[in-house]
Design an enzyme around this catalytic site. Sequence first.
Site, PDB file in Angstrom:
ATOM      1  N   CYS A  88      10.358   6.836  76.993  1.00  0.00           N
ATOM      2  CA  CYS A  88      10.179   6.124  75.726  1.00  0.00           C
ATOM      3  C   CYS A  88       8.707   5.799  75.479  1.00  0.00           C
ATOM      4  O   CYS A  88       8.228   5.931  74.348  1.00  0.00           O
ATOM      5  CB  CYS A  88      11.036   4.871  75.714  1.00  0.00           C
ATOM      6  SG  CYS A  88      12.815   5.241  75.755  1.00  0.00           S
ATOM      7  N   CYS A 115      10.669   2.710  79.407  1.00  0.00           N
ATOM      8  CA  CYS A 115      10.574   3.640  80.531  1.00  0.00           C
ATOM      9  C   CYS A 115       9.509   4.691  80.206  1.00  0.00           C
ATOM     10  O   CYS A 115       8.945   4.714  79.102  1.00  0.00           O
ATOM     11  CB  CYS A 115      11.929   4.305  80.762  1.00  0.00           C
ATOM     12  SG  CYS A 115      12.384   5.479  79.457  1.00  0.00           S
ATOM     13  N   GLU A 136      14.714   2.774  72.288  1.00  0.00           N
ATOM     14  CA  GLU A 136      13.552   3.190  71.507  1.00  0.00           C
ATOM     15  C   GLU A 136      13.763   4.573  70.891  1.00  0.00           C
ATOM     16  O   GLU A 136      13.408   4.815  69.734  1.00  0.00           O
ATOM     17  CB  GLU A 136      12.291   3.197  72.387  1.00  0.00           C
ATOM     18  CG  GLU A 136      11.955   1.858  72.993  1.00  0.00           C
ATOM     19  CD  GLU A 136      12.597   1.602  74.351  1.00  0.00           C
ATOM     20  OE1 GLU A 136      12.086   0.725  75.082  1.00  0.00           O
ATOM     21  OE2 GLU A 136      13.599   2.270  74.704  1.00  0.00           O
ATOM     22  N   SER A 143      10.713  -3.538  78.354  1.00  0.00           N
ATOM     23  CA  SER A 143       9.547  -2.679  78.549  1.00  0.00           C
ATOM     24  C   SER A 143      10.006  -1.220  78.655  1.00  0.00           C
ATOM     25  O   SER A 143      10.946  -0.913  79.385  1.00  0.00           O
ATOM     26  CB  SER A 143       8.818  -3.104  79.829  1.00  0.00           C
ATOM     27  OG  SER A 143       7.598  -2.420  79.954  1.00  0.00           O
ATOM     28  N   ASP A 150      20.715   4.824  84.003  1.00  0.00           N
ATOM     29  CA  ASP A 150      19.867   4.851  82.817  1.00  0.00           C
ATOM     30  C   ASP A 150      18.401   5.084  83.181  1.00  0.00           C
ATOM     31  O   ASP A 150      17.673   5.720  82.435  1.00  0.00           O
ATOM     32  CB  ASP A 150      20.006   3.535  82.042  1.00  0.00           C
ATOM     33  CG  ASP A 150      19.544   3.656  80.603  1.00  0.00           C
ATOM     34  OD1 ASP A 150      20.136   4.455  79.859  1.00  0.00           O
ATOM     35  OD2 ASP A 150      18.588   2.949  80.237  1.00  0.00           O
ATOM     36  N   HIS A 197      17.924   6.283  74.719  1.00  0.00           N
ATOM     37  CA  HIS A 197      17.536   4.913  75.043  1.00  0.00           C
ATOM     38  C   HIS A 197      17.314   4.170  73.728  1.00  0.00           C
ATOM     39  O   HIS A 197      17.282   4.784  72.655  1.00  0.00           O
ATOM     40  CB  HIS A 197      16.267   4.916  75.884  1.00  0.00           C
ATOM     41  CG  HIS A 197      16.481   5.387  77.289  1.00  0.00           C
ATOM     42  ND1 HIS A 197      15.528   5.221  78.261  1.00  0.00           N
ATOM     43  CD2 HIS A 197      17.530   6.004  77.888  1.00  0.00           C
ATOM     44  CE1 HIS A 197      15.973   5.705  79.403  1.00  0.00           C
ATOM     45  NE2 HIS A 197      17.185   6.202  79.201  1.00  0.00           N
TER      46      HIS A 197
END
Length: 150
Positions: A85, A82, A58, A80, A147, A56
């Site tokens: 992350c 998940c 991040e 924002s 995702d 992802h």
Amino acid sequence: MSIEQYHYDFMAEAIREAEIGISEGGLPIGAVLTRDNKVIARGHNRRMQEKNVILHGEMSCLRDAGLISFHDTVMYTTLSPCSMCAGAIGLFKLKLLVIGESVTFPGSKDILTQFGIPFIDLADDRSVNMMKNWRSDPANERIWQGDIGN
């Protein structure tokens, strides 16, 4: 609460990362990591490009930073985070997380709170519109659902 202009400037850098992700056929999520108001790492969601479920935006940014102490760093992410992350951000005890938006995906701010990670949600129209526009394509919406584990 007044939000300093430099937060929007660094978010623009994260948005540029997200745009790179889109241009590579990936998802529109980007992140930058700063220390002392300087970008020290960059990343964008690379799940599709590298066929790697954990990359992802991040996580890609943390990978780019390498083996460093994160306690004095600030991450800017377009969306924002998940639970994965948010957990990584908490595990490495970042000083602050600045979120572009949580309109299109609320993320896991509860995990950030559990770890004591302060965050600012900019509710930035640039981030909101980028994700909404990208997800308006049905093929992209299927990628997005994958995702987030759906």
